[in-house]
Design a protein around this motif. Structure first.
Motif, short mmCIF file in Angstrom:
data_model
loop_
_atom_site.label_atom_id
_atom_site.label_comp_id
_atom_site.label_asym_id
_atom_site.label_seq_id
_atom_site.Cartn_x
_atom_site.Cartn_y
_atom_site.Cartn_z
N PHE A 266 0.84 -1.21 0.00
CA PHE A 266 0.00 0.00 0.00
C PHE A 266 0.87 1.25 0.00
O PHE A 266 1.80 1.37 0.79
CB PHE A 266 -0.92 0.03 1.22
CG PHE A 266 -2.15 -0.81 1.09
CD1 PHE A 266 -3.31 -0.30 0.52
CD2 PHE A 266 -2.16 -2.13 1.53
CE1 PHE A 266 -4.45 -1.07 0.40
CE2 PHE A 266 -3.29 -2.91 1.42
CZ PHE A 266 -4.44 -2.37 0.85
N SER B 258 -10.10 -1.62 4.67
CA SER B 258 -9.81 -1.53 3.24
C SER B 258 -11.03 -1.94 2.44
O SER B 258 -11.98 -2.52 2.97
CB SER B 258 -8.61 -2.40 2.87
OG SER B 258 -8.90 -3.77 3.05
N ARG C 280 -3.22 0.00 -3.27
CA ARG C 280 -2.33 -0.97 -3.92
C ARG C 280 -3.11 -1.63 -5.05
O ARG C 280 -4.35 -1.65 -5.05
CB ARG C 280 -1.80 -2.02 -2.94
CG ARG C 280 -2.82 -3.05 -2.48
CD ARG C 280 -2.18 -4.08 -1.60
NE ARG C 280 -3.17 -4.96 -1.02
CZ ARG C 280 -2.94 -5.84 -0.08
NH1 ARG C 280 -1.72 -5.94 0.43
NH2 ARG C 280 -3.90 -6.61 0.39
#
Length: 152
Positions: free
Chosen positions: A26, A113, A45
């Protein structure tokens, strides 16, 4: 009352990155607004499943109940869904509608995330859906409609 000028794109400092301690791969995204800057840093990412964005839940993100504030989850949802819009439309575009379903809590120190996908919906509209998780625990889902302000 005077309006301050937009600060311009900024990237998280090395100290901010250390504090957030993102998982492997990331990298901080550019923050294009003062609002985004104050609520970040947000990281991204790309892997074989596509783009994923995330952030470390900090004390400033916590509500009175001790969990990540729903407003922060919705802010992240808007940023996350916009990521998918880039796959089908050129900026600028704006959020027309954002619906967030809260499934479970997330807490300070956890890595939240998500991933999202978009499809053209006609008339310059883009439909988007995403899921936000901590590890394998679903925290929230979101769906939205964005409007491209210029044809591609």
């Amino acid at each position: 009352m005077s309006r301050s000028l937009k600060a311009g794109p900024r990237k998280a400092t090395p100290e901010m990155v250390r504090e957030a301690n993102p998982p492997m791969g990331f990298e901080p995204i550019l923050s294009n607004s003062p609002f985004g800057w104050e609520n970040g840093p947000i990281f991204e990412r790309t892997d074989d499943q596509g783009r994923e964005r995330g952030f470390r839940i900090a004390e400033r993100h916590i509500n009175a109940g001790g969990a990540c504030h729903g407003g922060m989850i919705m802010t992240f949802a808007d940023i996350l869904l916009a990521t998918a819009v880039f796959e089908v439309a050129e900026p600028p575009f704006v959020t027309v509608r954002l619906t967030t379903d809260f499934i479970g809590p997330a807490f300070q120190g956890e890595w939240l995330s998500g991933r999202a996908g978009a499809k053209l919906a006609g008339e310059g509209m883009i439909a988007v859906e995403g899921t936000m998780k901590v590890d394998d625990r679903v925290i929230a889902t979101a769906s939205g409609l964005f409007k491209a302000l210029r044809p591609r």
